[in-house]
Each structure stands twice: as C-alpha cells, then as structure tokens.
Scaffold this motif. Structure first.
Motif, short mmCIF file in Angstrom:
data_model
loop_
_atom_site.label_atom_id
_atom_site.label_comp_id
_atom_site.label_asym_id
_atom_site.label_seq_id
_atom_site.Cartn_x
_atom_site.Cartn_y
_atom_site.Cartn_z
N GLY A 237 0.81 -1.21 0.00
CA GLY A 237 0.00 0.00 0.00
C GLY A 237 0.84 1.26 0.00
O GLY A 237 0.54 2.22 -0.72
N LEU A 238 1.91 1.27 0.80
CA LEU A 238 2.78 2.44 0.84
C LEU A 238 3.50 2.64 -0.49
O LEU A 238 3.66 3.78 -0.96
N PHE A 239 3.93 1.53 -1.10
CA PHE A 239 4.58 1.63 -2.41
C PHE A 239 3.61 2.21 -3.44
O PHE A 239 3.97 3.09 -4.22
N PHE A 240 2.38 1.71 -3.42
CA PHE A 240 1.40 2.18 -4.40
C PHE A 240 1.03 3.63 -4.13
O PHE A 240 0.83 4.41 -5.07
N LEU A 241 0.94 4.00 -2.85
CA LEU A 241 0.64 5.39 -2.51
C LEU A 241 1.75 6.32 -3.00
O LEU A 241 1.48 7.42 -3.50
N PHE A 242 3.00 5.85 -2.87
CA PHE A 242 4.12 6.63 -3.37
C PHE A 242 4.02 6.82 -4.88
O PHE A 242 4.27 7.91 -5.41
N LEU B 66 1.36 9.43 -5.64
CA LEU B 66 1.74 10.80 -5.33
C LEU B 66 2.87 11.31 -6.23
O LEU B 66 2.99 12.53 -6.43
N SER B 67 3.66 10.39 -6.77
CA SER B 67 4.81 10.81 -7.57
C SER B 67 4.54 10.77 -9.07
O SER B 67 5.32 11.31 -9.85
N ASP B 68 3.45 10.13 -9.47
CA ASP B 68 3.12 10.01 -10.88
C ASP B 68 1.95 10.95 -11.19
O ASP B 68 0.89 10.86 -10.57
#
Length: 265
Positions: free
Chosen positions: A23-28, A31-33
């Motif tokens: 989840g944190l990876f996907f949230l990153f 937010l970054s894309d």
C-alpha cells in the motif's frame, strides 16, 4: 503450550506487513506520478457518495433487519410467516437484480401510488424522475441486506439463555424492559462481529450502484477511463481505494472482536 516468543511469531500478522508495504509503495506511485495523481483527484470525489450510500443503506438495513428478526421470533404466526417469506424471497435474489428491479419496477410503482394519493388530495402529480437514482440505489441495498441482517439479529437474540429471560419475567419486567436490559445487551456481543462483516460487504456491493449512473468511485472510474484511456492507472486507483476501506474496516472489526473477548489488541 508454545513458548511465548514462538507463539508470538506464529500469530504475528505478516500478511498485514506485506499489505502495508504494498500500500505504501502504491501510494508513493500515486503521489509521484502525475497520471495517477490526476486519477486519484477525480475518483476521490466519489468517495463521499460511496460512504453515504453505504452508511445510509446499512443503517436502514439494520433497522429493518431488527424488526424482521423480532417478527420471526413473535408469538403471532402471521408475523412469523410474513417475515420468513420476505427474508427467503429477498435472500434468493442477486443484489444486482434487486437493484435493477427496485430502480425500474418498484420505484415507478411507488411514484404511481403516491400520485394516486396526491390526486385524491387535489395535489399536482410527481414524475418518476423526481425519485433520484441515488435513493433508489440506497433503497435496494437496504432491502437486500435487511434480509441477511435479520438472520444475524435472530441468531443473536436466540443465543441469550432463556432462563435469564424467565428470571426477568419473574421480576416483573415487561417485554420491552426485558429486551432492553437483558436480551439485547447480551445478544449484541454475538451480533456485532457478523454485522461488521456485512458492513464491509456493503462497502464492496455499493459499487453496484454505478449501474444506475450514481457517481460513486466505480462510476467515476468508468467515466475517467473512458475519457483518458488510462485503464491501468484508473482501475488500480479504484482497487486501491476499495482495499484501503475494506482492509481498514476489517482490522477495526478484528480489534473489536478481541476487545469483546477480553483479549489484548
């Protein structure tokens, strides 16, 4: 008995660590894309509709379910049979079919009935489209889930020791007081966990309201993907939002169950 350290290792929620990392990876990524961020900004507008449909529909379903459960346990045979007829018929219909039936068959019939009453009072008739699709969807989910919740309430109420009810009756408590102070406080411990599971299920089933064009997360996802052709990013965000809601609710429900059993969280 396993040593404490081994028992703790066996019970440690590694699945939750993996899910949180994902989840944190996907949230990153979101937010970054820029593409993901735009999709999230659009779909977040449907989050309020999804929560409104779920909370309103589930509240109405719980009220109807409790009344149905009490009717099933009534001393009056007509009430018992009528409640059982409703429960079995509604539980036998898929939620999607029920949603379409309520929206396009029952809702126009209700409007026609209201117009008949208004005509008798000399009032102006209303149109079927004056019954919003949002409320038709909420009505359908409430009816569909009330049948399942009724069985949850019935099982919980029947789990209370009959001897306690008889003791309360001997003390002079009437039916309402017995239900309020003796039966329901004990039954709620049995009722809450499956009730929580039904709430999580309704969060997911609320996506079906998109078939009526209600602008929830799913419908906004369909519209967004059809407009920007970014199906991968759009439906990744749709899945992420639903998973965030359902996993969070599942963890809260598990913690509630532990608390009710007297175990540490």
């Amino acid at each position: 008995m396993l040593p404490p350290n081994k028992a703790e290792r066996d019970e440690f929620p590694w699945w939750l660590v993996a899910a949180a990392a994902f989840g944190l990876f996907f949230l990153f990524r979101i937010l970054s894309d820029e593409a993901y961020a735009q999709v999230l900004g659009t779909l977040s507008r449907g989050l309020g509709i999804t929560l409104f449909v779920t909370v309103t529909g589930f509240s109405a379903a719980c009220l109807a379910g409790l009344l149905l459960a009490l009717a099933c346990l009534s001393r009056h045979r007509v009430l018992r049979q009528a409640a059982r007829f409703y429960i079995e018929i509604v539980r036998g219909l898929p939620i999607l079919v029920l949603l379409l039936y309520i929206a396009f068959v029952i809702a126009p019939a209700l409007v026609a009935a209201v117009n008949w009453l208004r005509d008798g009072l000399g009032l102006e008739a209303i149109r079927t489209r004056d019954f919003p699709l949002l409320w038709r969807a909420i009505l359908a989910l409430s009816i569909g889930y009330s049948a399942f919740i009724a069985e949850v309430f019935r099982a919980g109420l029947q789990s209370v020791d009959h001897g306690q009810v008889e003791a309360a009756k001997a003390l002079g408590l009437n039916g309402w007081l017995r239900f309020r102070f003796i039966v329901f406080p004990q039954a709620i411990r049995t009722i809450l966990p499956p009730l929580g599971n039904d709430f999580i299920a309704m969060v997911k089933d609320s996506s079906l309201v998109s078939i009526l064009g209600v602008m929830d997360i799913t419908q906004l996802g369909k519209v967004t993907a059809a407009g920007n052709f970014r199906y991968f990013e759009t439906y990744n965000v749709v899945a992420f939002l639903y998973l965030t809601m359902t996993v969070t609710l599942s963890l809260l429900l598990r913690r509630l169950e532990r608390h009710m059993r007297g175990k540490p969280g």
